[in-house]
Design a protein around this motif. Structure first.
Motif, PDB file in Angstrom:
ATOM      1  N   LEU A 137      43.199  41.521  35.764  1.00 47.83           N
ATOM      2  CA  LEU A 137      43.837  40.294  36.240  1.00 47.83           C
ATOM      3  C   LEU A 137      45.351  40.478  36.324  1.00 47.83           C
ATOM      4  CD1 LEU A 137      41.834  37.610  34.219  1.00 47.83           C
ATOM      5  CD2 LEU A 137      41.624  38.106  36.660  1.00 47.83           C
ATOM      6  N   LEU A 138      45.922  41.140  35.330  1.00 44.03           N
ATOM      7  CA  LEU A 138      47.379  41.326  35.292  1.00 44.03           C
ATOM      8  C   LEU A 138      47.884  42.168  36.456  1.00 44.03           C
ATOM      9  CD1 LEU A 138      47.867  41.907  31.465  1.00 44.03           C
ATOM     10  CD2 LEU A 138      48.882  40.039  32.773  1.00 44.03           C
ATOM     11  N   ASN A 139      47.133  43.231  36.820  1.00 40.91           N
ATOM     12  CA  ASN A 139      47.638  44.110  37.891  1.00 40.91           C
ATOM     13  C   ASN A 139      46.918  43.915  39.222  1.00 40.91           C
ATOM     14  OD1 ASN A 139      45.219  45.503  37.609  1.00 40.91           O
ATOM     15  ND2 ASN A 139      46.142  47.315  36.669  1.00 40.91           N
ATOM     16  N   HIS A 140      46.173  42.830  39.351  1.00 34.64           N
ATOM     17  CA  HIS A 140      45.522  42.449  40.612  1.00 34.64           C
ATOM     18  C   HIS A 140      44.468  43.445  41.079  1.00 34.64           C
ATOM     19  CE1 HIS A 140      48.355  39.136  41.110  1.00 34.64           C
ATOM     20  NE2 HIS A 140      49.366  39.973  40.999  1.00 34.64           N
ATOM     21  N   THR A 141      43.743  44.039  40.141  1.00 40.26           N
ATOM     22  CA  THR A 141      42.629  44.916  40.513  1.00 40.26           C
ATOM     23  C   THR A 141      41.286  44.296  40.116  1.00 40.26           C
ATOM     24  OG1 THR A 141      42.773  46.172  38.429  1.00 40.26           O
ATOM     25  CG2 THR A 141      44.044  47.001  40.314  1.00 40.26           C
ATOM     26  N   SER A 142      41.264  42.986  39.901  1.00 42.15           N
ATOM     27  CA  SER A 142      40.043  42.313  39.445  1.00 42.15           C
ATOM     28  C   SER A 142      39.100  41.975  40.583  1.00 42.15           C
ATOM     29  CB  SER A 142      40.399  41.022  38.701  1.00 42.15           C
ATOM     30  OG  SER A 142      40.854  40.038  39.614  1.00 42.15           O
ATOM     31  N   GLY A 143      39.609  41.930  41.812  1.00 43.22           N
ATOM     32  CA  GLY A 143      38.791  41.506  42.936  1.00 43.22           C
ATOM     33  C   GLY A 143      38.762  40.006  43.151  1.00 43.22           C
ATOM     34  N   MET A 144      39.412  39.233  42.282  1.00 40.28           N
ATOM     35  CA  MET A 144      39.466  37.784  42.487  1.00 40.28           C
ATOM     36  C   MET A 144      40.044  37.484  43.865  1.00 40.28           C
ATOM     37  SD  MET A 144      38.313  35.818  39.990  1.00 40.28           S
ATOM     38  CE  MET A 144      39.212  34.270  40.067  1.00 40.28           C
ATOM     39  N   THR A 145      39.496  36.457  44.506  1.00 46.62           N
ATOM     40  CA  THR A 145      39.911  36.115  45.854  1.00 46.62           C
ATOM     41  C   THR A 145      41.421  35.878  45.933  1.00 46.62           C
ATOM     42  OG1 THR A 145      39.583  34.546  47.663  1.00 46.62           O
ATOM     43  CG2 THR A 145      39.447  33.687  45.442  1.00 46.62           C
ATOM     44  N   THR A 146      41.992  36.225  47.081  1.00 54.44           N
ATOM     45  CA  THR A 146      43.446  36.145  47.241  1.00 54.44           C
ATOM     46  C   THR A 146      43.904  34.805  47.805  1.00 54.44           C
ATOM     47  OG1 THR A 146      43.306  37.119  49.456  1.00 54.44           O
ATOM     48  CG2 THR A 146      43.608  38.630  47.604  1.00 54.44           C
ATOM     49  N   GLY A 147      43.029  34.061  48.434  1.00 58.54           N
ATOM     50  CA  GLY A 147      43.431  32.817  49.068  1.00 58.54           C
ATOM     51  C   GLY A 147      43.481  31.640  48.112  1.00 58.54           C
ATOM     52  N   ILE A 148      43.997  30.518  48.619  1.00 58.28           N
ATOM     53  CA  ILE A 148      44.039  29.274  47.846  1.00 58.28           C
ATOM     54  C   ILE A 148      43.191  28.264  48.612  1.00 58.28           C
ATOM     55  CG2 ILE A 148      45.512  27.500  46.814  1.00 58.28           C
ATOM     56  CD1 ILE A 148      47.806  29.464  46.889  1.00 58.28           C
ATOM     57  N   PRO A 149      41.881  28.182  48.305  1.00 60.59           N
ATOM     58  CA  PRO A 149      40.966  27.394  49.129  1.00 60.59           C
ATOM     59  C   PRO A 149      41.249  25.902  49.161  1.00 60.59           C
ATOM     60  CG  PRO A 149      39.883  28.192  47.125  1.00 60.59           C
ATOM     61  CD  PRO A 149      41.194  28.901  47.208  1.00 60.59           C
ATOM     62  N   VAL A 186      41.745  50.147  44.796  1.00 61.44           N
ATOM     63  CA  VAL A 186      41.687  48.888  45.520  1.00 61.44           C
ATOM     64  C   VAL A 186      42.545  47.867  44.792  1.00 61.44           C
ATOM     65  CG1 VAL A 186      40.203  47.010  46.299  1.00 61.44           C
ATOM     66  CG2 VAL A 186      39.398  49.364  46.440  1.00 61.44           C
ATOM     67  N   TRP A 187      43.297  47.100  45.566  1.00 60.33           N
ATOM     68  CA  TRP A 187      44.247  46.148  45.000  1.00 60.33           C
ATOM     69  C   TRP A 187      44.309  44.935  45.910  1.00 60.33           C
ATOM     70  CZ3 TRP A 187      48.917  43.955  46.586  1.00 60.33           C
ATOM     71  CH2 TRP A 187      49.742  43.417  45.578  1.00 60.33           C
ATOM     72  N   GLY A 188      44.405  43.758  45.330  1.00 62.01           N
ATOM     73  CA  GLY A 188      44.545  42.545  46.123  1.00 62.01           C
ATOM     74  C   GLY A 188      45.270  41.473  45.336  1.00 62.01           C
ATOM     75  N   TYR A 189      46.422  41.073  45.837  1.00 66.40           N
ATOM     76  CA  TYR A 189      47.264  40.093  45.151  1.00 66.40           C
ATOM     77  C   TYR A 189      46.524  38.767  45.030  1.00 66.40           C
ATOM     78  CZ  TYR A 189      51.610  37.588  44.049  1.00 66.40           C
ATOM     79  OH  TYR A 189      52.593  36.839  43.438  1.00 66.40           O
ATOM     80  N   SER A 190      46.364  38.275  43.806  1.00 65.98           N
ATOM     81  CA  SER A 190      45.537  37.092  43.584  1.00 65.98           C
ATOM     82  C   SER A 190      46.230  36.064  42.706  1.00 65.98           C
ATOM     83  CB  SER A 190      44.205  37.493  42.938  1.00 65.98           C
ATOM     84  OG  SER A 190      43.442  36.354  42.632  1.00 65.98           O
ATOM     85  N   ASN A 192      44.779  33.340  42.061  1.00 63.92           N
ATOM     86  CA  ASN A 192      43.675  32.825  41.259  1.00 63.92           C
ATOM     87  C   ASN A 192      43.473  33.620  39.980  1.00 63.92           C
ATOM     88  OD1 ASN A 192      42.983  30.812  43.244  1.00 63.92           O
ATOM     89  ND2 ASN A 192      42.174  32.479  44.491  1.00 63.92           N
ATOM     90  N   GLY A 193      43.748  34.932  40.039  1.00 58.31           N
ATOM     91  CA  GLY A 193      43.658  35.741  38.840  1.00 58.31           C
ATOM     92  C   GLY A 193      44.638  35.299  37.777  1.00 58.31           C
ATOM     93  N   TYR A 194      45.826  34.859  38.201  1.00 57.12           N
ATOM     94  CA  TYR A 194      46.823  34.408  37.232  1.00 57.12           C
ATOM     95  C   TYR A 194      46.530  32.995  36.731  1.00 57.12           C
ATOM     96  CZ  TYR A 194      49.769  38.408  36.761  1.00 57.12           C
ATOM     97  OH  TYR A 194      50.234  39.648  36.399  1.00 57.12           O
ATOM     98  N   VAL A 195      45.882  32.183  37.540  1.00 51.14           N
ATOM     99  CA  VAL A 195      45.398  30.899  37.040  1.00 51.14           C
ATOM    100  C   VAL A 195      44.413  31.144  35.899  1.00 51.14           C
ATOM    101  CG1 VAL A 195      43.997  28.876  37.622  1.00 51.14           C
ATOM    102  CG2 VAL A 195      45.783  29.648  39.192  1.00 51.14           C
ATOM    103  N   LEU A 196      43.542  32.130  36.079  1.00 47.85           N
ATOM    104  CA  LEU A 196      42.580  32.483  35.041  1.00 47.85           C
ATOM    105  C   LEU A 196      43.272  33.025  33.793  1.00 47.85           C
ATOM    106  CD1 LEU A 196      39.702  32.783  34.102  1.00 47.85           C
ATOM    107  CD2 LEU A 196      39.497  34.850  35.512  1.00 47.85           C
ATOM    108  N   LEU A 197      44.329  33.835  33.976  1.00 48.70           N
ATOM    109  CA  LEU A 197      45.093  34.332  32.827  1.00 48.70           C
ATOM    110  C   LEU A 197      45.704  33.186  32.031  1.00 48.70           C
ATOM    111  CD1 LEU A 197      46.915  37.433  34.360  1.00 48.70           C
ATOM    112  CD2 LEU A 197      45.306  37.467  32.439  1.00 48.70           C
ATOM    113  N   GLY A 198      46.153  32.145  32.717  1.00 49.48           N
ATOM    114  CA  GLY A 198      46.699  30.990  32.014  1.00 49.48           C
ATOM    115  C   GLY A 198      45.668  30.329  31.124  1.00 49.48           C
TER     116      GLY A 198
END
Length: 383
Positions: A137-149, A186-190, A192-198
């Motif tokens: 999650l910290l380095n954006h390799t989790s695969g979490m979606t990148t968009g804000i639905p 594979v990397w994707g800026y997310s 949503n991943g940082y929302v999960l970290l919070g």
């Protein structure tokens, strides 16, 4: 994050948003001032403000353009701005502090702290907290979606809407993952991943995330002009410039026309990924404290700066744990972040020698490449 008529100019050496502990310097770099003026020259980027802290702790604050296109008021020196994804550095530091204290390990699965919470639905059925780690999650390799639905048509239709963090996460879990967690190279800026970290930080610390950031970072190092907006807070503390958007057509596409004032909106949809507000000089203080080991242990800082390739970012940038490694044109490597909130674009970094630069512009949709080039120049300058 993007690979990134002027009424007057001002330059002063004392922050108007609060007293500085650093010594301010009365002289300034004329080339940097001229470069800042060039960025606001066509009026589409109404105002710019920047704080530069040299390796000796001396501060120079710059402004250019106007703070309000209606009144033609000056840009407030070192005023408050939405720092957007620069928030990710604060979120990452909170997580790394908890790791320093032995309360979590970066290679722990999210499931350990949020059992049963991270389960994808619909197109996102493959998302599973048992296969996603804190580090990913910290380095954006989790695969979490990148968009804000929750904002398919941009900020304007939802600017006054409050979003609970769990609501944001649930919407993300219904989206297909970008790739399998930890998939090689594979990397994707997310966001949503940082929302999960919070949510992870909140669960581990046992306190609301805003309080975690405030107590562990903001108060700990004396940041007087940095804050995590309270639920429902749509304002920006004064003094601040206004933030602007380009006008839109019925397909939400930018078009020519009068700029739209978007200073006031509810940032809750960004949460731990991009909700915070600060002055440029205060962000520099954060960078200095982080680099000096006053927030996390030196070994943990080194781990934070272990990077992976970041496709889609500039070629000379790589991503660490909530920080970006930037190889500058002058041969120096700096570390920091950037962010684009509606109405504001910010860039911030510090060099190994301790030169810190934070700049902000009051339209996040224009001149991103020019802003990045100027940012590089400001970090490489010697005055």
């Amino acid at each position: 994050m993007t690979a990134v008529a002027v009424a007057g100019l001002t330059l002063t050496d004392v922050a108007s948003a609060g007293a500085l502990n650093d010594r301010s310097r009365p002289d300034h770099d004329k080339a940097l001032q001229a470069g800042l003026e060039a960025l606001v020259g066509d009026g589409s980027l109404p105002g710019m403000l920047m704080s530069v802290r040299d390796r000796n702790g001396r501060v120079t604050n710059y402004t250019a353009g106007v703070g309000d296109i209606r009144t033609k008021s000056k840009v407030p020196t070192d005023g408050y701005v939405r720092i957007a994804s620069t928030t990710k550095m604060f979120t990452a530091v909170a997580i790394l502090q908890l790791a320093d204290e032995g309360k979590l390990a970066l290679d722990d699965a999210v499931e350990k702290f949020l059992p049963g919470v991270v389960r994808g639905t619909g197109d996102g059925a493959a998302i599973d907290g048992r296969t996603i780690t804190i580090r990913q999650l910290l380095n954006h390799t989790s695969g979490m979606t990148t968009g804000i639905p929750l904002m398919p048509n941009g900020i304007l239709p939802i600017k006054d809407r409050y979003f609970d963090t769990r609501e944001v996460l649930d919407a993300a879990l219904a989206q297909a993952p970008t790739f399998a967690p930890g998939q090689d190279r594979v990397w994707g800026y997310s966001n949503n991943g940082y929302v999960l970290l919070g949510l992870v930080a909140q669960k581990v610390a046992g306190r609301p995330f805003a309080e975690v950031v405030t107590d562990r970072i903001i108060n700990r190092i004396g940041l007087k002009e940095t804050y995590y907006p309270a639920p429902g807070d749509r304002e920006i503390r004064s003094p601040h410039p206004q933030g602007y958007l380009l006008p839109r057509n019925d397909k939400n596409q930018p078009i020519d026309g009068d700029l739209i004032d978007i200073t006031r909106f509810d940032p809750s949809i960004a949460g731990p990924a991009g909700q915070m507000i600060a002055t440029p000089s205060d962000v520099n203080k954060f960078l200095v404290a982080l680099q000096e080991g006053r927030l996390i242990k030196p070994g943990r800082l080194a781990e934070m700066r272990q990077t992976v390739e970041a496709p889609g970012f500039p070629d000379n940038w790589r991503y660490g744990l909530g920080t970006i490694e930037m190889k500058l044109t002058c041969g120096i490597t700096a570390y920091g972040h950037g962010g684009d909130a509606d109405g504001f674009q910010t860039r911030t970094a510090i060099t190994p020698e301790g030169r810190a630069v934070t700049l902000a512009g009051t339209n996040d949709e224009v001149h991103q490449y020019d802003v990045l080039a100027f940012f590089d120049k400001a970090l490489c300058a010697t005055k």
